[in-house]
Scaffold this motif. Structure first.
Motif, PDB file in Angstrom:
ATOM      1  N   HIS A  63       7.565 -23.994   7.841  1.00 54.37           N
ATOM      2  CA  HIS A  63       7.885 -23.071   8.929  1.00 54.37           C
ATOM      3  C   HIS A  63       6.707 -22.119   9.126  1.00 54.37           C
ATOM      4  N   PRO A  64       5.549 -22.640   9.522  1.00 57.16           N
ATOM      5  CA  PRO A  64       4.385 -21.740   9.633  1.00 57.16           C
ATOM      6  C   PRO A  64       4.569 -20.672  10.702  1.00 57.16           C
ATOM      7  N   ARG A  65       5.320 -20.969  11.763  1.00 61.04           N
ATOM      8  CA  ARG A  65       5.447 -19.984  12.837  1.00 61.04           C
ATOM      9  C   ARG A  65       6.249 -18.763  12.381  1.00 61.04           C
ATOM     10  N   ILE A  66       7.230 -18.969  11.525  1.00 65.22           N
ATOM     11  CA  ILE A  66       7.999 -17.829  11.014  1.00 65.22           C
ATOM     12  C   ILE A  66       7.105 -16.900  10.202  1.00 65.22           C
ATOM     13  N   LEU A  67       6.299 -17.479   9.309  1.00 61.85           N
ATOM     14  CA  LEU A  67       5.436 -16.648   8.478  1.00 61.85           C
ATOM     15  C   LEU A  67       4.385 -15.927   9.308  1.00 61.85           C
ATOM     16  N   VAL A  68       3.788 -16.633  10.270  1.00 61.65           N
ATOM     17  CA  VAL A  68       2.736 -16.018  11.077  1.00 61.65           C
ATOM     18  C   VAL A  68       3.302 -14.891  11.941  1.00 61.65           C
ATOM     19  N   MET A  69       4.409 -15.142  12.637  1.00 61.89           N
ATOM     20  CA  MET A  69       4.960 -14.096  13.497  1.00 61.89           C
ATOM     21  C   MET A  69       5.498 -12.935  12.667  1.00 61.89           C
ATOM     22  N   GLY A  70       6.126 -13.237  11.536  1.00 62.08           N
ATOM     23  CA  GLY A  70       6.619 -12.162  10.681  1.00 62.08           C
ATOM     24  C   GLY A  70       5.490 -11.277  10.179  1.00 62.08           C
ATOM     25  N   ALA A  71       4.395 -11.895   9.707  1.00 63.84           N
ATOM     26  CA  ALA A  71       3.253 -11.104   9.233  1.00 63.84           C
ATOM     27  C   ALA A  71       2.599 -10.346  10.379  1.00 63.84           C
ATOM     28  N   GLY A  72       2.525 -10.973  11.575  1.00 63.95           N
ATOM     29  CA  GLY A  72       1.947 -10.290  12.730  1.00 63.95           C
ATOM     30  C   GLY A  72       2.741  -9.059  13.136  1.00 63.95           C
ATOM     31  N   LEU A  73       4.072  -9.174  13.117  1.00 67.04           N
ATOM     32  CA  LEU A  73       4.908  -8.018  13.460  1.00 67.04           C
ATOM     33  C   LEU A  73       4.781  -6.905  12.427  1.00 67.04           C
ATOM     34  N   ILE A  74       4.645  -7.279  11.149  1.00 72.44           N
ATOM     35  CA  ILE A  74       4.550  -6.265  10.098  1.00 72.44           C
ATOM     36  C   ILE A  74       3.216  -5.527  10.171  1.00 72.44           C
ATOM     37  N   CYS A  75       2.183  -6.139  10.761  1.00 72.90           N
ATOM     38  CA  CYS A  75       0.930  -5.398  10.980  1.00 72.90           C
ATOM     39  C   CYS A  75       1.194  -4.151  11.806  1.00 72.90           C
ATOM     40  N   SER A  76       2.052  -4.255  12.817  1.00 74.04           N
ATOM     41  CA  SER A  76       2.391  -3.094  13.646  1.00 74.04           C
ATOM     42  C   SER A  76       3.310  -2.129  12.930  1.00 74.04           C
ATOM     43  N   ALA A  77       4.062  -2.614  11.929  1.00 72.95           N
ATOM     44  CA  ALA A  77       4.994  -1.744  11.204  1.00 72.95           C
ATOM     45  C   ALA A  77       4.299  -0.857  10.190  1.00 72.95           C
ATOM     46  N   ALA A  78       3.016  -1.102   9.921  1.00 68.55           N
ATOM     47  CA  ALA A  78       2.274  -0.281   8.953  1.00 68.55           C
ATOM     48  C   ALA A  78       1.872   1.023   9.626  1.00 68.55           C
ATOM     49  N   MET A  79       2.537   2.134   9.295  1.00 67.94           N
ATOM     50  CA  MET A  79       2.296   3.407   9.981  1.00 67.94           C
ATOM     51  C   MET A  79       2.427   4.578   9.006  1.00 67.94           C
ATOM     52  N   GLY A  80       1.980   4.376   7.769  1.00 62.31           N
ATOM     53  CA  GLY A  80       2.175   5.388   6.747  1.00 62.31           C
ATOM     54  C   GLY A  80       1.090   6.440   6.666  1.00 62.31           C
ATOM     55  N   LEU A  81      -0.085   6.203   7.282  1.00 62.48           N
ATOM     56  CA  LEU A  81      -1.194   7.147   7.185  1.00 62.48           C
ATOM     57  C   LEU A  81      -1.717   7.484   8.584  1.00 62.48           C
ATOM     58  N   PRO A  82      -2.455   8.592   8.716  1.00 64.07           N
ATOM     59  CA  PRO A  82      -3.033   8.913  10.031  1.00 64.07           C
ATOM     60  C   PRO A  82      -4.002   7.860  10.545  1.00 64.07           C
ATOM     61  N   VAL A  83      -4.610   7.077   9.649  1.00 64.68           N
ATOM     62  CA  VAL A  83      -5.554   6.046  10.073  1.00 64.68           C
ATOM     63  C   VAL A  83      -4.876   4.705  10.310  1.00 64.68           C
ATOM     64  N   SER A  84      -3.574   4.643  10.167  1.00 59.80           N
ATOM     65  CA  SER A  84      -2.857   3.366  10.317  1.00 59.80           C
ATOM     66  C   SER A  84      -2.545   3.109  11.791  1.00 59.80           C
ATOM     67  N   GLY A  85      -3.526   2.719  12.559  1.00 65.76           N
ATOM     68  CA  GLY A  85      -3.299   2.355  13.953  1.00 65.76           C
ATOM     69  C   GLY A  85      -3.678   3.445  14.936  1.00 65.76           C
ATOM     70  N   PHE A  86      -3.870   3.031  16.189  1.00 67.08           N
ATOM     71  CA  PHE A  86      -4.265   3.946  17.263  1.00 67.08           C
ATOM     72  C   PHE A  86      -3.240   5.062  17.500  1.00 67.08           C
ATOM     73  N   PRO A  87      -1.938   4.776  17.554  1.00 68.00           N
ATOM     74  CA  PRO A  87      -0.985   5.862  17.838  1.00 68.00           C
ATOM     75  C   PRO A  87      -1.033   6.991  16.821  1.00 68.00           C
ATOM     76  N   ASN A  88      -1.177   6.656  15.547  1.00 68.21           N
ATOM     77  CA  ASN A  88      -1.239   7.701  14.524  1.00 68.21           C
ATOM     78  C   ASN A  88      -2.499   8.545  14.676  1.00 68.21           C
ATOM     79  N   MET A  89      -3.629   7.902  15.007  1.00 65.37           N
ATOM     80  CA  MET A  89      -4.864   8.657  15.198  1.00 65.37           C
ATOM     81  C   MET A  89      -4.754   9.581  16.403  1.00 65.37           C
ATOM     82  N   ALA A  90      -4.060   9.131  17.440  1.00 62.53           N
ATOM     83  CA  ALA A  90      -3.853   9.989  18.606  1.00 62.53           C
ATOM     84  C   ALA A  90      -2.933  11.147  18.268  1.00 62.53           C
ATOM     85  N   ALA A  91      -1.906  10.892  17.464  1.00 60.86           N
ATOM     86  CA  ALA A  91      -0.949  11.944  17.112  1.00 60.86           C
ATOM     87  C   ALA A  91      -1.580  13.030  16.260  1.00 60.86           C
ATOM     88  N   ILE A  92      -2.405  12.654  15.304  1.00 60.28           N
ATOM     89  CA  ILE A  92      -3.011  13.658  14.418  1.00 60.28           C
ATOM     90  C   ILE A  92      -3.989  14.538  15.176  1.00 60.28           C
TER      91      ILE A  92
END
Length: 869
Positions: A796-825
């Protein structure tokens, strides 16, 4: 600054088509200059001694001599001055229309306030019958009861406000249309006060503005003076105390918004007149310089300055309306202090101008550049001098440039050299490819080089180190020529075209304020309760991220909430709550659609077959909704904004009319999205969703809706980054390194179920994406995940790829974790103090990242299994 740039950065975006067409007039002047020079050269050759060189024009040549030059001057005047007249006609018509509209709104506001102050329940409401009218101020003041019911006052206020406002606007629009049409029937005929004609050389008779100004001034109804004799001190005291009644807070807030909006609009109209007047002066000066004429003095004094928008009495009338709004604001909100009211209104005007002049797309480009490239050091840092390091053997001096990123870059190069010379794999292709993979990952993680520069380095190393192999059974190692052709053909994949199509849609929606209009309409309905306002802003951020990317969405939302942040009481926790909510919701919105973030594009590249948009929405939208609700509840529990901020100022919805261009953009976007959703059914026609992405590019750029400048403003660094990631992934696959890594990892996960493998890779992806870019994490992890998924007993490669791709966006624990966090800080208050700190992200971002990951690996996993991924 050139005036063309000044005009470009100071126009009101909604009025851009009604300003002086300065650049078009400059093109006419350039054509005039060519004609005059050509005529002068021809005239000199005819009168010269026969030598061609003697007839060439130079700095001493007279452009306006007799013969051919005189005819060229007449043609120039006949070409330029009518064009100037048409621009003046356009400005007069627009100014008069806006003046009547805005003055009608001010009259409606003043009448509403007077009506509610003077309301007497014993007098029938004007809304009781179609023919009833509002009582005049004198009769109301004489008969008003001292014990008016507040409930009655509030209900009448609501009815009177809508009645007066709608009636005034309808009357103003009708009058403006009729009078403006009559006032500018003849092009170029703008009368002066003496009603005599003015002759401009080469232009003929130019009218003066008595006809237009007479028709305009006589059509404008004079303001009815207030009857001061009917007012007594007790009535004034009652009105003043009524506005400071706590139960009038809701009505005061509505009037406050109206006063601010009218002050901003009237100030913009004032700036509109001044900017256009300056434009006429500048363009005439340029024309006179080319034609050696004196047109400016005649045309400005006898035509432009006598036109209605630029007359002294018109300017004074407009200033009087601005002062009128200021006085209304002062009476209600500043206890009659006009200076305080003036400062407050100007602060709102400044904020509005910052939002209008700095468009969403320009702000987005700025943030993207800051995050995607190595920042430029301040000038002071460049003059630090040599660095001395003391050792037991003496002092060692290093050059000033050999600091910071240079050391990191040298260390990465050292690791690269070592990996090239250590035999870890059997074949040279795998050995060299592994060195490139580690080297690129280190450069991306440390940002020793700008991210897109590292991406450009990947194909260079892939070809020079010959890591590509043929697709035959023997997997022959390709030479440099064949490897270059193959790697470049793979880099520009249909996914890159999909990214370009997404950028085109985002640019059109930002340029024509479609996203802003939709967002303000939703936010204006959110009410005043903190929890409702927070949820509305979060949902707007998530939906905006779907279509204009999760880079532009937080910039848009942070601009919209500035009025809320400014009016919050000191120490309010709602500011942190709201900014964090928008940032985290924008991160979640990065999952929502294939074009909402680059990591989704990379995930689609490794999913075979690629999911349709409908399938993506089926998986992602429920995840986004649940994550948003979880974030909303957590923020309310942590910050408890209702405890110190019981009510919130509402955001005004835009009242701009819908234009044909906006409708066209929405239609093209909707058609494109529908085709993307049903791409599998239309594969026989389009072949790939990347080809569908050409439709918005053709529609928007082909019609001139988007220009070459818009194309240049695309996020090309993100595109190069994605292309470099694709090149690295293809090289790892072609060299056989990916197969070897997958076999090694498979030994560790052997016997594990698909869900356990997803959990393992989800945790790994979450950690990597928290500390480095989401996109870089996807570039490193997704190729390996796809290969592991394909080698499982139940693939089931598509499940693993899409799941990992979605979790890339779920990483939001630090100010440097993605564009929205950098804009917010980076969001600060009026004094430049940031609202958020790293502690806020650690307190809320880290646990909410884990919650979002849990939603993906549970509910998301179940939906993907049900869809047959």
């Amino acid at each position: 600054m050139k005036f063309s740039h000044q005009l470009q950065f100071n126009v009101v975006p909604e009025w851009v088509d009604y300003y002086l067409a300065y650049d078009n007039l400059k093109k006419i002047i350039y054509q005039v200059e060519k004609d005059l020079v050509a005529a002068g050269a021809s005239n000199d050759l005819e009168s010269g001694s026969g030598s061609p060189n003697q007839g060439e024009p130079n700095e001493r040549s007279g452009l306006l001599s007799t013969g051919a030059r005189s005819q060229a001057r007449a043609r120039a005047n006949n070409m330029f001055l009518p064009a100037l007249d048409r621009e003046l006609e356009k400005i007069i018509s627009f100014y008069f229309k806006k003046e009547r509209e805005l003055y009608g709104e001010v009259d409606a506001l003043a009448a509403d306030i007077e009506f509610v102050e003077n309301f007497d329940p014993s007098i029938p409401s004007r809304s009781a019958g179609s023919g009833s009218k509002a009582p005049n101020s004198g009769s109301v003041r004489k008969t008003r009861s001292r014990n008016n019911s507040r409930a009655s006052r509030h209900s009448i206020l609501a009815r009177s406000g809508s009645w007066r406002y709608d009636e005034a606007l309808a009357h103003a629009d009708a009058a403006a249309h009729n009078t403006a049409t009559e006032a500018v029937q003849d092009v170029g005929h703008v009368p002066n006060p003496s009603s005599s004609s003015t002759f401009v050389p080469g232009h003929g008779e130019v009218g003066t503005s008595s006809q237009i100004s007479t028709s305009i001034v006589t059509d404008v109804e004079p303001e009815t003076p207030r009857d001061e004799d009917d007012e007594d001190d007790n009535d004034e005291d009652d009105a003043k105390s009524m506005w400071f009644d706590p139960e009038m807070e809701h009505e005061k807030m509505r009037f406050r918004h109206n006063c601010i909006e009218m002050f901003v609009n009237l100030s913009e109209l004032q700036a509109y007149a001044k900017l256009n007047c300056t434009g006429f002066s500048k363009i005439l000066k340029k024309y006179d310089k080319i034609s050696e004429n004196n047109t400016k003095k005649v045309y400005m004094n006898q035509v432009v300055l006598q036109a209605y928008p630029f007359k002294q009495e018109t300017t004074e009338k407009l200033q009087g309306q601005i002062d009128r709004v200021r006085d209304i604001y002062a009476r209600i909100f500043t206890n009659g202090d006009t200076e305080v009211a003036k400062r407050s209104l100007k602060m709102h005007l400044k904020e509005h101008m910052v939002w209008e002049r700095n468009t969403v797309w320009r702000d987005m480009i700025g943030i993207e550049r800051k995050s995607q490239a190595v920042g430029v050091r301040p000038s002071s840092a460049l003059k630090t001098g040599p660095i001395n390091i003391s050792t037991p053997f003496g002092s060692i001096q290093f050059p000033e440039w050999l600091t910071g990123n240079v050391w990191t870059l040298l260390l990465c190069c050292l690791v690269f050299a070592i990996l090239l010379n250590i035999e870890l794999f059997e074949g040279p292709e795998q050995q060299n490819c592994f060195a490139i993979l580690v080297f690129a990952s280190l450069l991306w993680a440390t940002e020793s080089l700008p991210l897109f520069v590292t991406s450009l380095l990947v194909p260079l190393l892939v070809v020079m180190l010959r890591v590509m192999r043929a697709d035959d059974e023997d997997h022959t190692r390709l030479d440099s020529h064949a490897a270059a052709k193959k790697i470049f053909s793979l880099m520009f994949s249909p996914v890159i075209m999909l990214l370009l199509g997404g950028f085109a849609v985002a640019a059109a929606m930002s340029k024509f304020h479609i996203a802003k209009a939709m967002a303000t309409v939703v936010l204006s309905k959110a009410g005043t309760h903190p929890s409702a306002v927070l949820l509305a802003n979060m949902l707007v951020a998530t939906v905006a991220s779907m279509w204009i990317s999760n880079v532009a969405a937080p910039v848009l939302c942070f601009s919209l909430i500035q009025p809320i942040l400014r009016t919050l009481p000191p120490g309010s926790s709602f500011a942190k709550c709201l900014i964090l909510g928008i940032a985290l919701a924008s991160n979640v919105g990065g999952m929502a659609s294939p074009i909402s973030s680059p990591q989704n594009i990379i995930a689609i590249e490794y999913m075979h077959p690629a999911p349709s948009w409908l399938e993506w929405f089926t998986v992602a939208l429920p995840i986004c909704l649940v994550c948003d609700l979880a974030i909303w509840g957590a923020l309310l529990w942590v910050y408890q904004p209702s405890s110190n901020t019981p009510t919130i100022s509402t955001i005004r919805s835009t009242k701009d009319p819908i234009t044909g261009t906006q409708v066209f953009v929405c239609v093209v976007t909707a058609i494109t999205i529908l085709l993307w959703c049903f791409e599998h059914q239309l594969e026989w026609l389009f072949g790939d969703m990347g080809l569908i992405a050409i439709i918005p590019l053709l529609a928007f750029f082909g019609t001139g809706i988007l220009t070459k400048e818009d194309f240049n403003n695309f996020l090309w660094t993100v595109i190069i980054l994605a292309m470099g990631g694709i090149a690295l992934g293809k090289a790892v696959e072609s060299s056989g390194l990916l197969h070897m890594i997958a076999e090694a990892v498979q030994d560790y996960v052997e016997g594990f179920s698909l869900w356990v493998v997803l959990v393992i890779f989800s945790g790994l992806t979450l950690v990597i994406a928290t500390f480095i870019s989401h996109t870089v994490a996807a570039l490193i992890i997704l190729p390996i995940v796809a290969q592991i998924g394909a080698t499982l007993p139940d693939p089931h490669p598509r499940i693993l790829v899409m799941g990992a791709g979605l979790i890339c966006s779920a990483a939001m624990g630090l100010p440097v974790s993605g564009f929205p966090n950098m804009a917010a800080i980076s969001v600060t208050d009026e004094l430049g103090t940031p609202f958020l700190s790293t502690k806020d992200f650690l307190k809320t971002g880290v646990p909410l990242s884990l919650v979002a990951t849990g939603v993906v690996i549970t509910m998301g996993y179940g939906i993907m299994l049900a869809l047959g991924f």
